[in-house]
Design an enzyme around this catalytic site. Structure first.
Site, PDB file in Angstrom:
ATOM      1  N   HIS A   1      56.897  98.495 -45.225  1.00 35.94           N
ATOM      2  CA  HIS A   1      57.684  97.969 -46.337  1.00 35.94           C
ATOM      3  C   HIS A   1      57.987  96.483 -46.136  1.00 35.94           C
ATOM      4  CE1 HIS A   1      59.389 102.167 -47.645  1.00 35.94           C
ATOM      5  NE2 HIS A   1      58.077 102.159 -47.474  1.00 35.94           N
TER       6      HIS A   1
ATOM      7  N   SER B   1      53.322 102.272 -50.263  1.00 31.88           N
ATOM      8  CA  SER B   1      54.636 101.622 -50.270  1.00 31.88           C
ATOM      9  C   SER B   1      54.573 100.148 -49.870  1.00 31.88           C
ATOM     10  CB  SER B   1      55.592 102.365 -49.348  1.00 31.88           C
ATOM     11  OG  SER B   1      55.748 103.703 -49.763  1.00 31.88           O
TER      12      SER B   1
END
Length: 305
Positions: free
Chosen positions: A255, A209
């Site tokens: 992230h 991610s």
């Protein structure tokens, strides 16, 4: 079939929304630049610097006309990379590596696979049953990288790989293979570093991610550089950030770290001066890697000091 000026097929007669002709290779991109040899309209991605003005890729292939060998002015991407026959090759390799590791995890026990404990990102923790410490702070720095390719849930890898397949090819085509690899790895490492720095020392994390968010940030930077409509990517980015902070069990640090690093590296790549492009790209990647290393070093001192 030969064309004559003014024929419907002639790209330079296609007008954009602002009255400018469309690029002969990308008719949807209005441009005010023309090739100095054939007079075709060319967009920033297609124009190649010549001794006077710019030339299109077709004229460069047929002979540079600049007094230099044709290969020295070969068609380049907007970031200066070589235009590849398959602009998805690196994306396919990265996707294949992620899937291969996932298959290995599933084949060795799934969520209980020993590979998960050996490859995931963890700061410092006691390994159950072995009574010794493991983690990045114990010198296992490889976890910052291996965690980027590690997944243990089908939904997790499916979402990340779909995102990689959607975001990867356009960026790979725009940046070139080497720069795209650098962007992906640095974004992933940036996500791992921030997660290591801010998350609890015994909180494990894994997944691509961070790198995917880096590609999303880079896409926004590239669209801004090309002056494309940014609304779709900004909406997508906003939705992903909402899920990042509201959905449970998500390492938001990875992230955010990936997003920031990906956008920063892409900015250095697509805004570098043409005559110093390679130097600026190397410096951008080197400074980013040093910053990531500094974050990891500071966190390690906090945990073992």
């Amino acid at each position: 079939m030969d064309q004559v000026p003014g024929s419907p097929q002639e790209p330079r007669d296609a007008q954009g929304d602002n009255g400018l002709p469309g690029c002969f290779r990308h008719p949807d991109r209005p441009t005010g630049i023309r090739c100095t040899r054939c007079d075709k309209p060319i967009c920033p991605e297609c124009m190649i610097s010549a001794s006077v003005g710019f030339q299109c890729p077709d004229c460069v292939r047929s002979g540079s006309g600049t007094g230099r060998a044709a290969q020295t002015t070969a068609p380049r991407t907007i970031a200066g990379g070589t235009i590849a026959a398959d602009p998805r090759l690196i994306t396919k390799i990265l996707l294949g590596l992620n899937v291969a590791v996932f298959v290995a995890v599933m084949a060795t026990g799934g969520a209980l696979s020993p590979l998960v404990n050996q490859l995931d990102l963890i700061g410092l923790a006691a390994e159950p049953g072995r009574y010794h410490l493991v983690g990045v702070a114990e010198g296992e720095w490889y976890r910052l990288l291996t965690a980027m390719f590690l997944h243990q849930q089908i939904a997790h890898i499916a979402f990340n790989m779909l995102s990689l397949w959607w975001l990867g090819p356009p960026l790979e085509a725009a940046l070139g293979r080497a720069r795209f690899i650098a962007l992906y790895l640095l974004a992933g490492l940036g996500g791992s570093a921030l997660s290591y720095f801010l998350a609890a020392q015994n909180q494990p994390s894994l997944g691509a991610s961070g790198a995917i968010f880096g590609l999303l940030g880079a896409t926004a930077v590239l669209l801004r550089r090309l002056r494309y409509d940014m609304k779709p990517v900004l909406i997508l980015l906003g939705l992903n950030l909402v899920f990042t902070f509201l959905w449970p069990n998500i390492a938001w640090q990875a992230h955010v770290g990936g997003l920031v690093v990906g956008a920063a590296v892409a900015f250095g790549m697509v805004h570098a001066p043409r005559d110093r492009r390679t130097l600026v790209h190397i410096a951008t990647c080197a400074v980013t890697l040093l910053a990531i290393g500094a974050v990891v070093w500071v966190r390690t001192l906090q945990l073992v000091g």
